[in-house]
Design an enzyme around this catalytic site. Structure first.
Site, PDB file in Angstrom:
ATOM      1  CD1 TRP A 156      58.238  52.405 -31.134  1.00  0.00           C
ATOM      2  CD2 TRP A 156      58.717  51.413 -29.183  1.00  0.00           C
ATOM      3  NE1 TRP A 156      58.130  51.043 -31.308  1.00  0.00           N
ATOM      4  CE2 TRP A 156      58.408  50.404 -30.133  1.00  0.00           C
ATOM      5  CE3 TRP A 156      59.060  51.030 -27.879  1.00  0.00           C
ATOM      6  CZ2 TRP A 156      58.421  49.048 -29.819  1.00  0.00           C
ATOM      7  CZ3 TRP A 156      59.082  49.676 -27.564  1.00  0.00           C
ATOM      8  CH2 TRP A 156      58.764  48.703 -28.531  1.00  0.00           C
ATOM      9  CG  HIS A 176      53.843  50.650 -30.881  1.00  0.00           C
ATOM     10  ND1 HIS A 176      54.593  49.631 -30.354  1.00  0.00           N
ATOM     11  CD2 HIS A 176      53.265  51.253 -29.798  1.00  0.00           C
ATOM     12  CE1 HIS A 176      54.497  49.618 -29.032  1.00  0.00           C
ATOM     13  NE2 HIS A 176      53.697  50.584 -28.689  1.00  0.00           N
ATOM     14  NE  ARG A 202      57.565  54.369 -34.001  1.00  0.00           N
ATOM     15  CZ  ARG A 202      57.997  53.140 -34.198  1.00  0.00           C
ATOM     16  NH1 ARG A 202      59.274  52.908 -34.448  1.00  0.00           N
ATOM     17  NH2 ARG A 202      57.153  52.120 -34.140  1.00  0.00           N
ATOM     18  CD  GLN A 216      53.573  50.399 -36.270  1.00  0.00           C
ATOM     19  OE1 GLN A 216      52.831  50.066 -35.332  1.00  0.00           O
ATOM     20  NE2 GLN A 216      54.889  50.444 -36.154  1.00  0.00           N
ATOM     21  CB  VAL A 259      56.251  39.354 -28.623  1.00  0.00           C
ATOM     22  CG1 VAL A 259      54.967  39.892 -29.227  1.00  0.00           C
ATOM     23  CG2 VAL A 259      57.448  40.149 -29.113  1.00  0.00           C
ATOM     24  CB  ALA A 313      50.988  40.462 -31.492  1.00  0.00           C
TER      25      ALA A 313
HETATM   26  C1  FA5 Z   1      56.831  48.145 -33.521  1.00  0.00           C
HETATM   27  O1  FA5 Z   1      56.339  49.269 -33.661  1.00  0.00           O
HETATM   28  C2  FA5 Z   1      56.145  47.032 -32.807  1.00  0.00           C
HETATM   29  N1  FA5 Z   1      54.947  47.563 -32.210  1.00  0.00           N
HETATM   30  C3  FA5 Z   1      55.826  45.905 -33.797  1.00  0.00           C
HETATM   31  C4  FA5 Z   1      55.346  44.655 -33.160  1.00  0.00           C
HETATM   32  C5  FA5 Z   1      53.999  44.434 -33.037  1.00  0.00           C
HETATM   33  C6  FA5 Z   1      56.243  43.729 -32.677  1.00  0.00           C
HETATM   34  C7  FA5 Z   1      53.517  43.271 -32.452  1.00  0.00           C
HETATM   35  C8  FA5 Z   1      55.794  42.559 -32.094  1.00  0.00           C
HETATM   36  C9  FA5 Z   1      54.441  42.343 -31.979  1.00  0.00           C
HETATM   37  P1  FA5 Z   1      58.910  48.752 -34.923  1.00  0.00           P
HETATM   38  O2  FA5 Z   1      59.309  49.988 -34.146  1.00  0.00           O
HETATM   39  O3  FA5 Z   1      60.015  47.941 -35.476  1.00  0.00           O
HETATM   40  O4  FA5 Z   1      57.974  47.801 -34.099  1.00  0.00           O
HETATM   41  O5  FA5 Z   1      57.965  49.222 -36.103  1.00  0.00           O
HETATM   42  C10 FA5 Z   1      57.273  48.290 -36.893  1.00  0.00           C
HETATM   43  C11 FA5 Z   1      57.267  48.691 -38.355  1.00  0.00           C
HETATM   44  O6  FA5 Z   1      56.783  50.024 -38.485  1.00  0.00           O
HETATM   45  C12 FA5 Z   1      58.673  48.752 -38.969  1.00  0.00           C
HETATM   46  O7  FA5 Z   1      59.060  47.492 -39.440  1.00  0.00           O
HETATM   47  C13 FA5 Z   1      58.484  49.719 -40.076  1.00  0.00           C
HETATM   48  O8  FA5 Z   1      57.918  49.063 -41.186  1.00  0.00           O
HETATM   49  C14 FA5 Z   1      57.448  50.669 -39.530  1.00  0.00           C
HETATM   50  N2  FA5 Z   1      58.080  51.901 -39.025  1.00  0.00           N
HETATM   51  C15 FA5 Z   1      58.656  52.095 -37.825  1.00  0.00           C
HETATM   52  N3  FA5 Z   1      59.107  53.343 -37.718  1.00  0.00           N
HETATM   53  C16 FA5 Z   1      58.793  53.984 -38.859  1.00  0.00           C
HETATM   54  C17 FA5 Z   1      58.964  55.321 -39.369  1.00  0.00           C
HETATM   55  N4  FA5 Z   1      59.549  56.277 -38.657  1.00  0.00           N
HETATM   56  N5  FA5 Z   1      58.530  55.594 -40.602  1.00  0.00           N
HETATM   57  C18 FA5 Z   1      57.915  54.641 -41.330  1.00  0.00           C
HETATM   58  N6  FA5 Z   1      57.707  53.383 -40.931  1.00  0.00           N
HETATM   59  C19 FA5 Z   1      58.128  53.048 -39.698  1.00  0.00           C
END
Ligand code: FA5
Length: 347
Positions: A156, A176, A202, A216, A259, A313
């Protein structure tokens, strides 16, 4: 003398009839009935007439003064009324003119998608919680099993900010919505079923699928006997409600420190139906979200006994869901504020 009175009367009445505004009416009054007016002068001359002419001439002159005064008053009220009507007309609304069409606003496509997502989870019994966008490092990382210096922090790209005056600790714009898992579990005890919508930030270079600010929706369910089967059931239901009953889903192992086990979920590509195309990069699958069973250490961090309770989650990107739904190929359209794009989503 009687002749003079008669011709003065005719002249005065003729002039009065031609008047149309109050200024010239007052002028007329001054020249006939004023102190130096013609009728006033006439009345003054009566005294110098021979005595036998005086009564008749006096009577006629007085009658003339009374008549002209009355005519003046009638004319004054007629002009006043005409002027009032004219003023009202000038202000009046022309109801026959075509109206100006008001600009009607609409919900942003991301808001529409967000509401649709929340509605689907509400129907499955999930409540809604909202947490802060400016978050403590501890909530965004530490309590989620990501201590300082843990390599998972690299997943992140974080925007750190100075904490408020007099407060200790590291503050950041949440990367997130997962810190709200902690906040929800601090607020309530199981059984818990909530979704948490909200903005995330981010520090990353933007491209067709990445924004520096995006939404999200986090999901959290904690209770006795929650298993991976519940996670799969809830998320499969969500995908089919959102994208159609015929959708297939795929779960694969993934790593998130909060998780265990962790998974990513994908659905068959809505454009090619799984055959392979540019949208799914010829894999036939589109990734939607990260998910998993809540790590026992995370439960312990909020005082919930992992020997009694388990939970699942998930976290999904709202713009990504909207992109799939409307077949939009670049996330940057959402926040470029181009009305030609936004107007297509008038609900
Ligand atoms: C997470 O942020 C974890 N918190 C998700 C999670 C929650 C996992 C609970 C397990 C349990 P990740 O970095 O992959 O995961 O982001 C999750 C989703 O946010 C991605 O699949 C995407 O759809 C969205 N996302 C992430 N970064 C970006 C971005 N820069 N722009 C737009 N959408 C984004």
């Amino acid at each position: 003398m009687l002749e003079r009175i008669k011709s003065l009367r005719e002249k005065a009445i003729q002039e009065l009839e031609a008047l149309t505004d109050s200024t010239s009416l007052e002028e007329w009054k001054r020249s006939y009935l004023g102190k130096k007016g013609l009728v006033t002068q006439l009345l003054r001359q009566i005294g110098s007439l021979p005595p036998e002419e005086r009564p008749k001439a006096g009577e006629a002159a007085n009658l003339l003064r009374d008549e002209l005064t009355q005519l003046y008053e009638e004319k004054a009220s007629a002009i006043k009324e005409a002027e009032r009507l004219q003023a009202a007309k000038a202000q009046a609304i022309d109801v026959t003119l075509p109206g100006r069409r008001p600009q009607i606003g609409a919900l942003h496509p991301v808001t529409q998608t967000l509401r649709e997502i929340i509605e689907i989870f509400s129907r499955m019994g999930f409540g809604v919680y909202e947490g802060p966008e400016v978050e403590w490092d501890d909530y965004n990382f530490g309590l989620l099993n990501i201590p300082p210096e843990h390599p998972a922090r690299d997943m992140w790209d974080t925007l750190y900010i100075a904490p408020p005056y007099g407060k200790e600790g590291n503050m950041l714009l949440r990367t997130h919505t997962s810190p709200d898992q902690i906040r929800v579990m601090e607020l309530m005890r199981p059984p818990i079923r909530v979704v948490v919508p909200g903005r995330c930030y981010r520090h990353e270079a933007t491209d067709a699928s990445h924004e520096w600010m995006f939404y999200q929706v986090e999901g959290l369910a904690v209770d006795k006997g929650i298993t991976m089967a519940h996670l799969k059931g809830v998320l499969t239901t969500f995908v089919r409600e959102m994208f159609g009953k015929e959708r297939k889903v795929r779960f694969r192992c993934d790593y998130f420190p909060f998780v265990e086990p962790g998974a990513d979920m994908a659905m068959d590509c809505i454009v090619c139906g799984g055959k392979g195309c540019r949208v799914c990069k010829f894999t036939g699958w589109l990734e939607i979200l990260g998910a998993g069973m809540v790590h026992p250490q995370v439960l312990r961090n909020v005082g919930i006994d992992p020997n009694i309770y388990t939970g699942f989650a998930f976290g999904m990107g709202v713009e990504r869901i909207a992109m799939l739904k409307h077949k939009i190929d670049d996330i940057r359209y959402f926040y470029a504020n181009d009305l030609r794009f936004l107007k297509q989503f008038r609900a």
